[in-house]
Design an enzyme around this catalytic site. Structure first.
Site, PDB file in Angstrom:
ATOM      1  N   LYS A 114       0.836  -1.204   0.000  1.00  0.00           N
ATOM      2  CA  LYS A 114       0.000   0.000   0.000  1.00  0.00           C
ATOM      3  C   LYS A 114       0.869   1.252   0.000  1.00  0.00           C
ATOM      4  CE  LYS A 114      -3.979   1.896   2.584  1.00  0.00           C
ATOM      5  NZ  LYS A 114      -4.916   1.662   3.696  1.00  0.00           N
ATOM      6  N   SER A 160      -9.806   1.698   2.610  1.00  0.00           N
ATOM      7  CA  SER A 160      -8.904   2.444   1.763  1.00  0.00           C
ATOM      8  C   SER A 160      -7.820   1.614   1.079  1.00  0.00           C
ATOM      9  CB  SER A 160      -8.235   3.534   2.596  1.00  0.00           C
ATOM     10  OG  SER A 160      -7.418   2.972   3.606  1.00  0.00           O
ATOM     11  N   SER A 188     -10.071  -0.775   6.753  1.00  0.00           N
ATOM     12  CA  SER A 188      -9.485  -0.616   5.426  1.00  0.00           C
ATOM     13  C   SER A 188      -8.787  -1.839   4.846  1.00  0.00           C
ATOM     14  CB  SER A 188      -8.501   0.551   5.428  1.00  0.00           C
ATOM     15  OG  SER A 188      -9.214   1.743   5.292  1.00  0.00           O
TER      16      SER A 188
HETATM   17  N1  GLN Z   1     -13.426   4.001   6.196  1.00  0.00           N
HETATM   18  C1  GLN Z   1     -12.756   4.333   7.399  1.00  0.00           C
HETATM   19  C2  GLN Z   1     -12.280   5.766   7.346  1.00  0.00           C
HETATM   20  O1  GLN Z   1     -12.456   6.377   6.349  1.00  0.00           O
HETATM   21  C3  GLN Z   1     -11.621   3.399   7.658  1.00  0.00           C
HETATM   22  C4  GLN Z   1     -10.417   3.705   6.893  1.00  0.00           C
HETATM   23  C5  GLN Z   1      -9.207   2.919   7.301  1.00  0.00           C
HETATM   24  O2  GLN Z   1      -9.308   1.873   7.935  1.00  0.00           O
HETATM   25  N2  GLN Z   1      -8.043   3.445   6.942  1.00  0.00           N
HETATM   26  O3  GLN Z   1     -11.764   6.286   8.271  1.00  0.00           O
END
Ligand code: GLN
Length: 498
Positions: free
Chosen positions: A85, A160, A184
């Site tokens: 990532k 994400s 995410s």
């Molecule tokens: N969807 C969640 C957020 O936007 C989780 C994102 C994540 O785990 N990085 O914060």
């Protein structure tokens, strides 16, 4: 040159065959370099992909693996490509967190997880697209544009870690690393029909991960099987003095616990949370979830129902704490120490900061920074931030109480629906935030959780289940899911067609 069939290679088989000399690491590298080059642009899963550069970057590691082979030294991930990532540092490579602000920024050092992967013989192959700084659930908040779902390109990959999920789902690597602050890893894994694990907080070092919300962030593996999750976790996990939140908990023997552990779920008590089965859960997902539970039951598990009333406040709690921490973590990106600086001339220092940040951050990140600054500001701190912290403690306590009653796993759907259509939620922050309902509790409580595929909906999109376990019980978590996996053979039967 040996050729391979797409989807035929797991991390386990590659490491085994490279270690015993049946396969050459160069052939594996060549196969994946070609596959990524040919197809990644279809899904927009990778950022800054350049085949020649990628090939050059692998040379030293290939030499290292060949030398180990000559010395008959076993490497747990010999020749295994791992996609990374875009918020995890690999020395010398771009690290841009899906943001305009970090265009051209190169990592000065390897994250601890990268060091460990390299020492284990892995091939670091490709940087994957993500929502800007990890903020989002669809991968549409990336400066590089959305990642498309390999099961249906009109749908999102989830986020994400959308690029990492697609890298694995489309076989651009057998395994990938993602990061998980509120789901995410697990949610995009579920949207893309693969496996994803968020380890216990403190299990995997965060050194070299660009921070979003430091008390919630964890790096974790994404793969097409429980065995590959276990293999990667055994390499990247373990105490690291460079991360002050890293835990000294004894390291687990994850691959061994899968291969040698019991093959039934006798004695496992799996709880479902009553409050999770309410409105918002799409009928097809609900059905698939309940029938997966039936399978878990047929394998010996006992299914019980529990109540967790605090869960109704989990989303506001998470979005207060995550944005508060983000507003502080992202303050370092000022266009001076890090990040792109505004090109405007004749501005004073304050204007330089403001313009660089205004030009560099995307809409969602700005919204989060403003929210976070608000909940931390004098007069509101007690009302929001301090209250959310207390709520987090209550939630954690109630979850631990459930486990204290002889429950070994808590099950839920991984997400209330399958992958959304592109654009469906981008204008409606609240409805996007609500879709994190099942995943954020594990981050708030610091416990491990994985998601794995259980079926397809009527549109042919994958559905996932989530299992949570008490802190540092990854062995039982992985083993239990692997018992289901062997029984269901889902991965053998289902592949995205593109
Ligand atoms: N969807 C969640 C957020 O936007 C989780 C994102 C994540 O785990 N990085 O914060």
């Amino acid at each position: 040159m040996r050729s391979f069939d797409p989807f035929s290679l797991s991390a386990q088989t590659i490491a085994q065959n490279v270690n015993n000399g049946t396969w050459r690491v160069e052939d594996i590298a060549e196969y994946y370099l070609r596959r990524v080059s040919d197809i990644q642009s279809v899904f927009n899963s990778h950022v800054g992909w350049d085949r020649d550069i990628a090939k050059n970057e692998l040379e030293k590691q290939i030499d290292f693996i060949r030398a180990a082979r000559l010395a008959q030294k076993h490497l747990p991930l010999a020749g295994v490509p791992v996609a990374i990532k875009d918020n995890i540092m690999v020395e010398g490579q771009l690290v841009t967190c899906g943001s305009r602000l970090l265009q051209g920024h190169r990592a000065a050092y390897d994250a601890t997880v990268i060091q460990r992967l390299k020492q284990a013989g892995a091939l670091i192959l490709g940087r994957t697209n993500m929502d800007e700084f990890g903020m989002g659930s669809t991968n549409e908040f990336s400066v590089y544009g959305p990642v498309l779902n390999p099961w249906n390109r009109h749908h999102v990959s989830g986020g994400s870690s959308g690029g990492s999920a697609v890298a694995v789902a489309a076989d651009f690597a057998p395994v990938a690393l993602g990061s998980d602050t509120g789901g995410s890893i697990r949610q995009p894994a579920s949207f893309c029909g693969i496996w994803g694990l968020k380890p216990s907080y403190g299990r995997v070092s965060r050194y070299g991960l660009v921070a979003y919300a430091s008390s919630l962030d964890q790096i974790g593996p994404m793969a097409r099987s429980s065995a590959d999750l276990a293999l990667v976790l055994s390499v990247i996990g373990g105490h690291d003095p460079r991360d002050s939140s890293s835990h000294r908990h004894p390291e687990g023997h994850f691959p061994e616990s899968l291969s040698k552990g019991p093959k039934s779920l006798q004695g496992q008590r799996i709880a479902i949370i009553k409050e999770f089965m309410k409105d918002g859960l799409v009928a097809e997902v609900r059905e698939a979830f309940l029938s997966a539970l039936e399978e878990y039951k047929s394998l010996g598990a006992e299914i019980v129902e529990c109540s967790l009333p605090e869960i109704d406040l989990a989303i506001p709690t998470y979005y207060i704490l995550a944005t508060a921490e983000a507003s502080s973590n992202l303050a370092r990106f000022d266009g001076v120490r890090y990040g792109q600086r505004t090109q405007k001339t004749g501005v004073n220092l304050r204007e330089l900061y403001m313009l660089s940040r205004a030009e560099g951050f995307g809409r969602e990140v700005k919204q989060r920074i403003m929210l976070g600054t608000y909940v931390l500001s004098a007069g509101y701190y007690e009302a929001y931030y301090a209250k959310a912290n207390r709520m987090r403690e209550l939630l954690k306590r109630s979850i631990n109480n459930i486990f204290a009653q002889g429950v070994s796993l808590i099950a839920s759907p991984a997400a209330p629906s399958t992958a959304f259509e592109l654009g469906q939620k981008t204008q409606d922050s609240l409805s996007m935030y609500l879709s994190d309902v099942y995943t954020i509790a594990a981050n708030l409580a610091g416990i491990p959780a994985l998601s794995h595929p259980i079926g397809l909906d009527s549109k042919g999109l994958p559905i996932g289940i989530q299992l949570m376990a008490p802190a540092f019980q990854e062995e039982n978590l992985l083993r239990s899911a692997s018992v289901y996996e062997q029984h269901s053979q889902w991965n053998e039967r289902n592949r995205p067609r593109f």
